[in-house]
Design an enzyme around this catalytic site. Structure first.
Site, PDB file in Angstrom:
ATOM      1  N   ASP A   1      82.794  27.391  15.655  1.00 48.57           N
ATOM      2  CA  ASP A   1      82.387  28.097  14.436  1.00 48.57           C
ATOM      3  C   ASP A   1      83.601  28.846  13.869  1.00 48.57           C
ATOM      4  OD1 ASP A   1      79.370  29.163  13.296  1.00 48.57           O
ATOM      5  OD2 ASP A   1      81.148  30.294  12.689  1.00 48.57           O
TER       6      ASP A   1
ATOM      7  N   HIS B   1      72.009  21.891  12.484  1.00 46.57           N
ATOM      8  CA  HIS B   1      72.979  22.286  13.513  1.00 46.57           C
ATOM      9  C   HIS B   1      72.326  23.256  14.480  1.00 46.57           C
ATOM     10  CE1 HIS B   1      73.337  25.115  10.120  1.00 46.57           C
ATOM     11  NE2 HIS B   1      73.588  26.053  11.014  1.00 46.57           N
TER      12      HIS B   1
ATOM     13  N   GLU C   1      72.336  28.861   6.467  1.00 43.85           N
ATOM     14  CA  GLU C   1      73.241  28.861   5.308  1.00 43.85           C
ATOM     15  C   GLU C   1      73.810  27.486   4.992  1.00 43.85           C
ATOM     16  OE1 GLU C   1      76.202  31.771   6.183  1.00 43.85           O
ATOM     17  OE2 GLU C   1      74.856  33.458   5.754  1.00 43.85           O
TER      18      GLU C   1
ATOM     19  N   HIS D   1      73.619  26.413  17.175  1.00 43.59           N
ATOM     20  CA  HIS D   1      74.711  27.273  17.624  1.00 43.59           C
ATOM     21  C   HIS D   1      74.644  27.346  19.144  1.00 43.59           C
ATOM     22  CE1 HIS D   1      75.325  29.261  13.575  1.00 43.59           C
ATOM     23  NE2 HIS D   1      74.095  28.797  13.418  1.00 43.59           N
TER      24      HIS D   1
ATOM     25  N   ASN E   1      68.848  27.988  13.256  1.00 40.14           N
ATOM     26  CA  ASN E   1      68.287  28.696  12.103  1.00 40.14           C
ATOM     27  C   ASN E   1      67.679  27.681  11.144  1.00 40.14           C
ATOM     28  OD1 ASN E   1      69.210  31.296  12.912  1.00 40.14           O
ATOM     29  ND2 ASN E   1      71.269  30.771  12.201  1.00 40.14           N
TER      30      ASN E   1
HETATM   31  P1  AMP Z   1      73.687  28.955   9.747  1.00 40.24           P
HETATM   32  O1  AMP Z   1      73.494  30.345   9.210  1.00 40.24           O
HETATM   33  O2  AMP Z   1      72.814  28.696  10.956  1.00 40.24           O
HETATM   34  O3  AMP Z   1      73.514  27.910   8.675  1.00 40.24           O
HETATM   35  O4  AMP Z   1      75.162  28.899  10.309  1.00 40.24           O
HETATM   36  C1  AMP Z   1      76.225  28.301   9.632  1.00 40.24           C
HETATM   37  C2  AMP Z   1      77.474  28.553  10.443  1.00 40.24           C
HETATM   38  O5  AMP Z   1      78.487  27.708   9.970  1.00 40.24           O
HETATM   39  C3  AMP Z   1      78.015  29.990  10.363  1.00 40.24           C
HETATM   40  O6  AMP Z   1      78.044  30.553  11.679  1.00 40.24           O
HETATM   41  C4  AMP Z   1      79.412  29.821   9.768  1.00 40.24           C
HETATM   42  O7  AMP Z   1      80.367  30.707  10.320  1.00 40.24           O
HETATM   43  C5  AMP Z   1      79.716  28.373  10.130  1.00 40.24           C
HETATM   44  N1  AMP Z   1      80.672  27.704   9.259  1.00 40.24           N
HETATM   45  C6  AMP Z   1      80.672  27.668   7.917  1.00 40.24           C
HETATM   46  N2  AMP Z   1      81.699  26.935   7.452  1.00 40.24           N
HETATM   47  C7  AMP Z   1      82.360  26.489   8.553  1.00 40.24           C
HETATM   48  C8  AMP Z   1      83.520  25.679   8.754  1.00 40.24           C
HETATM   49  N3  AMP Z   1      84.210  25.162   7.724  1.00 40.24           N
HETATM   50  N4  AMP Z   1      83.924  25.420  10.010  1.00 40.24           N
HETATM   51  C9  AMP Z   1      83.247  25.934  11.057  1.00 40.24           C
HETATM   52  N5  AMP Z   1      82.143  26.697  10.941  1.00 40.24           N
HETATM   53  C10 AMP Z   1      81.705  26.973   9.697  1.00 40.24           C
END
Ligand code: AMP
Length: 125
Positions: free
Chosen positions: A39, A110, A105, A112, A97
């Site tokens: 991440d 995905h 977001e 985590h 999420n």
């Molecule tokens: P979510 O809120 O579950 O959709 O988590 C999205 C995650 O993607 C967040 O923890 C961000 O820090 C991560 N993220 C966003 N853009 C990137 C990227 N280019 N490379 C790695 N992680 C990312």
């Protein structure tokens, strides 16, 4: 912005671009069904994202529409990534999420994977 988990898949989302190699990432694993990378904004000592290669918006979409082979491959990949990164003995946390209430977001399914130390309460209060 919060993801609508019922919306059609947007192939311009950031994880789709990572899968296509259009955006760099710190990759940790890849197989036929799954891809994993660190991440960009880690919330724990170890914070890895594991994503399916297929075009699924969320866990909801994936669990409903992915093939048995994709689902099995993804679950196996999550376990492999945890083992390969030394997370099993001390333990780790998986988080998925979904949609607005879940705080999703990025509109590509995905999970985590958090580890590397005690992770605290399951949810912030
Ligand atoms: P979510 O809120 O579950 O959709 O988590 C999205 C995650 O993607 C967040 O923890 C961000 O820090 C991560 N993220 C966003 N853009 C990137 C990227 N280019 N490379 C790695 N992680 C990312």
């Amino acid at each position: 912005m919060a993801v609508d988990p019922t919306a059609p898949y947007d192939s311009e989302n950031i994880f789709a671009k990572i899968l296509r190699g259009e955006i760099p990432c710190n990759k940790v694993y890849e197989d036929d069904h799954a891809f994993a990378f660190h991440d960009i904004n880690p919330q724990a000592d170890v914070h890895i994202l594991v994503i399916p290669k297929g075009a699924y918006v969320s866990w909801d979409d994936f669990s409903e529409k992915a093939s048995d082979a994709e689902i099995a491959g993804f679950v196996r990949a999550v376990g492999t990534v945890a083992r390969d990164n030394g997370l099993v003995v001390r333990g780790y946390r998986l988080l998925g999420n979904v949609g607005r209430n879940g705080g999703q977001e990025v509109p590509h399914m995905h999970v985590h994977l958090f580890g590397g130390g005690p992770l605290g309460p399951m949810l912030a209060r």
